[in-house]
Design a protein around this motif. Structure first.
Motif, PDB file in Angstrom:
ATOM      1  N   GLU A 140       0.812  -1.215   0.000  1.00 21.18           N
ATOM      2  CA  GLU A 140       0.000   0.000   0.000  1.00 21.18           C
ATOM      3  C   GLU A 140       0.852   1.274   0.000  1.00 21.18           C
ATOM      4  OE1 GLU A 140      -2.909   0.214   3.119  1.00 21.18           O
ATOM      5  OE2 GLU A 140      -3.915   1.930   2.223  1.00 21.18           O
ATOM      6  N   PRO A 141       1.808   1.426   0.923  1.00 23.78           N
ATOM      7  CA  PRO A 141       2.609   2.666   0.856  1.00 23.78           C
ATOM      8  C   PRO A 141       3.469   2.738  -0.413  1.00 23.78           C
ATOM      9  CG  PRO A 141       3.449   1.191   2.563  1.00 23.78           C
ATOM     10  CD  PRO A 141       2.148   0.623   2.109  1.00 23.78           C
ATOM     11  N   LEU A 142       3.896   1.576  -0.895  1.00 24.24           N
ATOM     12  CA  LEU A 142       4.710   1.578  -2.113  1.00 24.24           C
ATOM     13  C   LEU A 142       3.904   2.123  -3.301  1.00 24.24           C
ATOM     14  CD1 LEU A 142       7.348   0.673  -3.595  1.00 24.24           C
ATOM     15  CD2 LEU A 142       6.177  -1.483  -4.062  1.00 24.24           C
ATOM     16  N   ALA A 171      11.049   1.553   1.722  1.00 25.48           N
ATOM     17  CA  ALA A 171      12.403   1.057   1.419  1.00 25.48           C
ATOM     18  C   ALA A 171      12.414  -0.469   1.401  1.00 25.48           C
ATOM     19  CB  ALA A 171      13.388   1.583   2.461  1.00 25.48           C
ATOM     20  N   ARG A 172      11.728  -1.048   2.383  1.00 26.17           N
ATOM     21  CA  ARG A 172      11.679  -2.515   2.456  1.00 26.17           C
ATOM     22  C   ARG A 172      10.894  -3.095   1.276  1.00 26.17           C
ATOM     23  NH1 ARG A 172      10.540  -4.672   8.341  1.00 26.17           N
ATOM     24  NH2 ARG A 172      12.499  -3.556   8.594  1.00 26.17           N
TER      25      ARG A 172
ATOM     26  N   ASP B   7      20.146   1.375   1.960  1.00 25.46           N
ATOM     27  CA  ASP B   7      18.801   1.314   1.362  1.00 25.46           C
ATOM     28  C   ASP B   7      17.991   2.576   1.688  1.00 25.46           C
ATOM     29  OD1 ASP B   7      19.081  -1.244   0.227  1.00 25.46           O
ATOM     30  OD2 ASP B   7      18.676  -2.185   2.160  1.00 25.46           O
ATOM     31  N   ILE B   8      18.071   2.981   2.955  1.00 30.86           N
ATOM     32  CA  ILE B   8      17.318   4.175   3.372  1.00 30.86           C
ATOM     33  C   ILE B   8      17.783   5.405   2.588  1.00 30.86           C
ATOM     34  CG2 ILE B   8      16.938   5.793   5.298  1.00 30.86           C
ATOM     35  CD1 ILE B   8      15.314   3.280   5.651  1.00 30.86           C
ATOM     36  N   LEU B   9      19.108   5.549   2.471  1.00 24.40           N
ATOM     37  CA  LEU B   9      19.644   6.732   1.779  1.00 24.40           C
ATOM     38  C   LEU B   9      19.261   6.704   0.298  1.00 24.40           C
ATOM     39  CD1 LEU B   9      23.167   6.872   3.472  1.00 24.40           C
ATOM     40  CD2 LEU B   9      21.257   8.469   3.815  1.00 24.40           C
ATOM     41  N   ILE B  10      19.373   5.528  -0.304  1.00 22.39           N
ATOM     42  CA  ILE B  10      19.006   5.402  -1.721  1.00 22.39           C
ATOM     43  C   ILE B  10      17.532   5.766  -1.919  1.00 22.39           C
ATOM     44  CG2 ILE B  10      18.537   3.666  -3.509  1.00 22.39           C
ATOM     45  CD1 ILE B  10      21.234   2.417  -2.882  1.00 22.39           C
ATOM     46  N   ASN B  11      16.713   5.313  -1.004  1.00 23.48           N
ATOM     47  CA  ASN B  11      15.276   5.612  -1.136  1.00 23.48           C
ATOM     48  C   ASN B  11      14.996   7.098  -0.972  1.00 23.48           C
ATOM     49  OD1 ASN B  11      13.222   3.266  -1.469  1.00 23.48           O
ATOM     50  ND2 ASN B  11      14.976   2.436  -0.353  1.00 23.48           N
ATOM     51  N   ARG B  12      15.733   7.742  -0.109  1.00 23.69           N
ATOM     52  CA  ARG B  12      15.535   9.191   0.042  1.00 23.69           C
ATOM     53  C   ARG B  12      15.904   9.916  -1.251  1.00 23.69           C
ATOM     54  NH1 ARG B  12      17.779  10.089   6.238  1.00 23.69           N
ATOM     55  NH2 ARG B  12      15.999   9.058   7.225  1.00 23.69           N
ATOM     56  N   VAL B  13      16.980   9.460  -1.884  1.00 26.30           N
ATOM     57  CA  VAL B  13      17.371  10.080  -3.162  1.00 26.30           C
ATOM     58  C   VAL B  13      16.275   9.836  -4.199  1.00 26.30           C
ATOM     59  CG1 VAL B  13      19.036  10.002  -5.052  1.00 26.30           C
ATOM     60  CG2 VAL B  13      19.844   9.927  -2.687  1.00 26.30           C
ATOM     61  N   VAL B  14      15.820   8.595  -4.266  1.00 30.79           N
ATOM     62  CA  VAL B  14      14.780   8.256  -5.243  1.00 30.79           C
ATOM     63  C   VAL B  14      13.527   9.107  -5.013  1.00 30.79           C
ATOM     64  CG1 VAL B  14      13.157   6.427  -5.944  1.00 30.79           C
ATOM     65  CG2 VAL B  14      15.589   5.906  -5.653  1.00 30.79           C
TER      66      VAL B  14
END
Lengths: 199, 212
Positions: A140-142, A171-172, B7-14
């Protein structure tokens, strides 16, 4: 999805303002569709589901007491509708040639048109299919993050979870999706009997 | 499954939410592991593709409007059906009245069998075909809509088959004499009043326009 505008329109809609209700629906139907997409069973059509949801919103808006709670109220309606669709397994099918007495061919409407589309969409559709394998808490959040304009903060408000939780879940989810992609690629390159998931 | 700091940092960039500190930390991690940049590129590509797929799937939402003509809640919704119920009752009354005056063709044959309808031994399919053929000849049936609505489908005992519940739609023309609508008098009691055919037609094409 401005909260003040939403609350104002919700208050007017509760009071019976049809135009406000129309605005409210139009400004929320995209994310409502994303939530429905995240929770609906595979056999249910998104368009039918949205029609049901829109009708429920119109019929029940007068029961909503707090205009500020419109967003979580709508999300509950969406999830309930998706669950009901799962129980009913109602599908809309079309019989082709039935009127002429010919052999009827079942034509199941897909959520998207299966006709020619730019090839760039093919990858997106494949990823969306793979995303359906994720747990709804992650899916859902994705999917909401993929709705244009939906920020972590807005998703956090919608799901009533801290922003940090939303960030971690997205992220997960992306990581799990990458693994699904890799698994699929591996499965295609190996004989079927060897493509066994390790977890 | 766990997500690490990378992973967290990459997601923030994305997601476009990375701060200057996040970027500095990511560059530091990438200097030790160049695979971080590849991971970032892959994550961006995947997000763009998934967003396109989601946008495509959600496009259907733009075509779904709120049926605001029902706005006002269940009471008004019920009222709409009361209007239609009134018309249906009026139509039934008109048909009954017409039949009692001998204005509608009798369907009872001298021998007690229903004339022109299903003779014994006909299958329902043959009877329906006959109804369509006769109806078209008589001008009573105008057409059957080419598409059939399928209301439900479930697997049949035969694994190669599916049991479906369908709705076939036939357009008929009926002539009624003395159509009435149900009105309410000043005491709040139901009264039959002669229906205006124009209003009846308008109520068919715009249901909310029906007379209460």
């Amino acid at each position: 999805m401005d909260r003040d505008v939403t609350s104002r329109d919700a208050a007017a809609a509760i009071a019976g303002d049809a135009r406000a209700l129309e605005r409210l629906w139009r400004s929320h139907r995209r994310w409502a569709a994303a939530v429905a997409l995240a929770h609906k069973p595979a056999g249910a059509e998104l368009e039918d589901l949205l029609q049901d949801i829109a009708m429920t919103v119109v019929r029940k808006i007068g029961d909503l007491r707090d205009p500020a709670s419109f967003t979580p109220w709508l999300r509950r309606i969406v999830i309930n509708a998706a669950r009901t669709a799962g129980r009913r397994r109602r599908t809309r099918l079309r019989l082709v040639g039935a009127a002429t007495g010919g052999e009827g061919a079942l034509d199941r409407h897909a959520d998207g048109d299966a006709g020619d589309r730019p090839e760039a969409l093919a990858e997106g559709r494949r990823l969306l299919d793979l995303a359906q394998r994720l747990h709804p808490d992650y899916r859902e959040p994705l999917l909401l993050r993929c709705v244009r304009g939906m920020s972590h903060k807005q998703i956090s408000g919608l799901l009533d979870l801290p922003v940090t939780t939303i960030e971690t879940r997205i992220a997960r989810a992306r990581k799990m999706l990458r693994e699904e992609v890799e698994f699929e690629a591996e499965a295609r390159s190996l004989p079927v009997t060897r493509a066994v998931r390790s977890d | 499954m766990t997500v690490d700091r990378t992973d967290i940092l990459i997601n923030r960039v994305v997601d476009g939410s990375a701060s200057a500190e996040d970027w500095a930390e990511l560059e530091s991690l990438a200097s030790a592991d160049p695979g971080v940049w590849r991971g970032l590129g892959e994550a961006q590509r995947q997000h763009a593709a998934l967003s396109a797929g989601v946008a495509d799937a959600l496009a259907v939402a733009d075509g779904v409007e709120a049926p605001v003509e029902y706005a006002g809640g269940a009471d008004r919704y019920s009222a709409r059906w009361r209007v239609w119920g009134g018309w249906a009752a009026a139509a039934a009354l008109a048909l009954a009245w017409g039949a009692s005056r001998g204005l509608l063709p009798s369907q009872q044959a001298p021998g007690g069998q229903t004339a022109g309808l299903t003779p014994a031994g006909w299958s329902s399919e043959r009877a329906f075909d006959e109804y369509m053929a006769r109806g078209l000849e008589e001008g009573r049936v105008l057409a059957e809509l080419p598409t059939v609505m399928v209301d439900a489908a479930r697997p049949a005992d035969d694994p190669d088959a599916t049991d479906i519940t369908i709705m076939r739609r036939v357009i008929e023309r009926r002539r009624v004499r003395g159509a009435y609508s149900v009105g309410v008098d000043e005491l709040g009691q139901l009264r039959l009043v002669p229906a205006d055919p124009i209003a009846l037609d308008a109520s068919s094409s715009a249901p909310q326009g029906g007379r209460p």
